[in-house]
Design a protein around this motif. Structure first.
Motif, PDB file in Angstrom:
ATOM      1  N   CYS A 141     -16.944  10.394  -5.413  1.00 22.71           N
ATOM      2  CA  CYS A 141     -18.335  10.505  -4.959  1.00 22.71           C
ATOM      3  C   CYS A 141     -18.400  10.890  -3.487  1.00 22.71           C
ATOM      4  N   VAL A 142     -17.507  10.352  -2.664  1.00 24.05           N
ATOM      5  CA  VAL A 142     -17.471  10.710  -1.245  1.00 24.05           C
ATOM      6  C   VAL A 142     -17.078  12.175  -1.085  1.00 24.05           C
ATOM      7  N   GLN A 143     -16.160  12.656  -1.915  1.00 29.82           N
ATOM      8  CA  GLN A 143     -15.744  14.056  -1.851  1.00 29.82           C
ATOM      9  C   GLN A 143     -16.896  14.984  -2.232  1.00 29.82           C
ATOM     10  N   HIS A 376     -10.198  11.198   9.211  1.00 32.26           N
ATOM     11  CA  HIS A 376     -10.175  12.606   8.798  1.00 32.26           C
ATOM     12  C   HIS A 376     -11.529  13.007   8.209  1.00 32.26           C
ATOM     13  N   HIS A 377     -12.109  12.143   7.394  1.00 32.03           N
ATOM     14  CA  HIS A 377     -13.399  12.451   6.781  1.00 32.03           C
ATOM     15  C   HIS A 377     -14.519  12.439   7.820  1.00 32.03           C
ATOM     16  N   LEU A 378     -14.430  11.545   8.814  1.00 32.89           N
ATOM     17  CA  LEU A 378     -15.418  11.567   9.882  1.00 32.89           C
ATOM     18  C   LEU A 378     -15.362  12.887  10.650  1.00 32.89           C
ATOM     19  N   ASN A 381     -15.800  15.799   6.900  1.00 34.90           N
ATOM     20  CA  ASN A 381     -16.651  15.646   5.723  1.00 34.90           C
ATOM     21  C   ASN A 381     -18.127  15.692   6.119  1.00 34.90           C
ATOM     22  N   PRO A 382     -18.898  16.688   5.632  1.00 31.93           N
ATOM     23  CA  PRO A 382     -20.317  16.792   6.008  1.00 31.93           C
ATOM     24  C   PRO A 382     -21.126  15.545   5.650  1.00 31.93           C
ATOM     25  N   PRO A 393     -19.198  19.920  11.387  1.00 34.20           N
ATOM     26  CA  PRO A 393     -17.830  19.742  11.908  1.00 34.20           C
ATOM     27  C   PRO A 393     -17.549  20.691  13.068  1.00 34.20           C
ATOM     28  N   LEU A 394     -16.830  20.183  14.061  1.00 38.27           N
ATOM     29  CA  LEU A 394     -16.488  21.001  15.226  1.00 38.27           C
ATOM     30  C   LEU A 394     -15.411  22.015  14.855  1.00 38.27           C
TER      31      LEU A 394
END
Length: 436
Positions: A141-143, A376-378, A381-382, A393-394
């Protein structure tokens, strides 16, 4: 899509690992450190590590991506294998990949296949397989994020996650993992669906309210593993509380605050901490609705919190006492003075401030699901960047990337800084001694 207010800029409360004062290590010692580092890294090699060469010769990005996808396709095929051991290994590999990489494009066209496989593992697998499958459900779900794809997967998985969580005959570990997954999946995928939110919260309440005092006012004797289950359900419920409208929050505060206060007497330290954090969160949400909000029995509550913040009973483990005192000092300071200890989480060249109990609960929930991959997700991950108000994301140019110093250079720099700081402090101590 749930959103959180941007944090205030403030002091960094995060601790730092200590660095030895001497940098003149011998060649043998440095070689030993390097070998130890690579040895520990090889033991935890995942699907992604194997696909990118795993310490062999460097592979170009396109080839690495293709090899990673091939490995993941094999893992998905293995989810339908007859062997429980093979299915469990596939779940572990997928969990590691989902945690450490962003795989939205790969999963988009395979989401229904993966959801069906996870549902099969949840329905027919043993306790260990069910627990692993529930964790992968939350990561999936996070993906997929909070769009139609994530909501579609949640519609498939919510009934079976709820059924296992409330099933008293199921494995405690599986029930605990399902509680955590239900909270995360609902938070990510069903924030706009009031019906799914209410149903999920109701199922979670049916679990942790079993720890509430009975009609005689005494707490039930917990069975083995149930405090962990109650704590997972309470934390998942608290995450969903942050999505509730003010009218619903008012009802929840009146219903749960008095009974949660009684649960501070629980015999399990981790459950006591979960209760204390939830009380602080509910009070914070109540004050957001009404600045004059005050818990009607706040004096008794503060006395209970003071007791836990200064608990020195020798029959408790030393680490448990230290952890409990730290958390309950923070809870007490917030209840009495609205004082919250800020913390900064760094990732890449960015960082977020954890400056409220709501923000801490949301970050902790993602950390429980993604573990070490949360940073990594921070960064990429949008979904998480939207929730924490980070924007897109930068994109760093090569000059910024190449400016990153190596681990050995960082060690030498820290050692030199430590020496200089020690010399300066010694001079100050000498002056104090002369004055005395």
């Amino acid at each position: 899509m749930p959103r959180i207010k941007k944090g205030k800029r403030g002091s960094n409360k995060c601790g730092r690992n200590g660095v030895k004062g001497e940098s003149g290590a011998s060649d043998d010692e440095l070689a030993s450190d390097v070998l130890s580092h690579y040895s520990s890294a090889s033991e935890s090699a995942s699907v992604v590590d194997e696909a990118t060469g795993g310490g062999g010769e460097p592979v170009d990005e396109q080839t690495a991506q293709e090899e990673t996808e091939d490995k993941l396709k094999q893992c998905i095929d293995n989810l339908m294998d007859k062997s429980a051991k093979t299915r469990l290994a596939a779940l572990d590999s997928l969990g590691g990949a989902f945690s450490s990489k962003l795989l939205y494009d790969f999963l988009l066209e395979r989401r229904l296949t993966v959801s069906d496989c996870l549902e099969r593992s949840l329905r027919k697998g043993g306790g260990e397989e069910q627990a692993a499958a529930a964790t992968v459900c939350a990561q999936l779900c996070v993906q997929l994020g909070g769009g139609d794809e994530g909501e579609e997967g949640f519609k498939i998985l919510r009934p079976v996650l709820s059924a296992i969580m409330i099933d008293g005959c199921a494995s405690v570990a599986a029930r605990q993992s399902c509680a955590r997954a239900l909270g995360m999946c609902c938070y990510v995928s069903a924030a706009e669906d009031g019906e799914d939110l209410v149903k999920s919260m109701s199922h979670l309440e049916s679990v942790f309210t079993m720890s509430y005092p009975n009609r005689e006012g005494t707490l039930p004797t917990p069975n083995a593993g149930t405090p962990g289950l109650h704590g997972a359900a309470l934390h998942a419920w608290a995450l969903l509380v942050t999505l509730c409208p003010a009218s619903r929050l008012t009802v929840l505060l009146d219903l749960h605050l008095p009974k949660l206060q009684a649960c501070l007497e629980s015999s399990d330290v981790n459950y006591r901490i979960a209760v204390g954090e939830t009380i602080a969160l509910l009070v914070e949400l109540g004050r957001d609705i009404d600045r004059e909000f005050e818990f009607e029995d706040s004096d008794t509550l503060c006395e209970s919190l003071k007791g836990l913040a200064t608990d020195g009973n020798k029959h408790r483990a030393k680490n448990d006492r230290r952890k409990q005192r730290t958390i309950f000092r923070e809870v007490l300071h917030y209840i009495e003075n609205e004082d919250f200890s800020e913390e900064k989480i760094r990732f890449g060249v960015e960082g977020i401030y954890i400056d409220s109990w709501m923000r801490r609960r949301v970050y902790d929930a993602f950390k429980e699901v993604l573990e070490s991959g949360v940073r990594h997700h921070l960064q990429f991950n949008p979904l998480l960047r939207d929730i924490f108000g980070l924007g897109p994301p930068l994109i760093l140019d090569s000059s910024v990337k190449s400016s990153k110093i190596s681990r050995f250079e960082k060690h030498l720099f820290n050692s030199a800084a430590f020496k200089a700081r020690t010399k300066l402090r010694n001079k100050v101590r000498d002056k104090r001694a002369d004055v005395m």
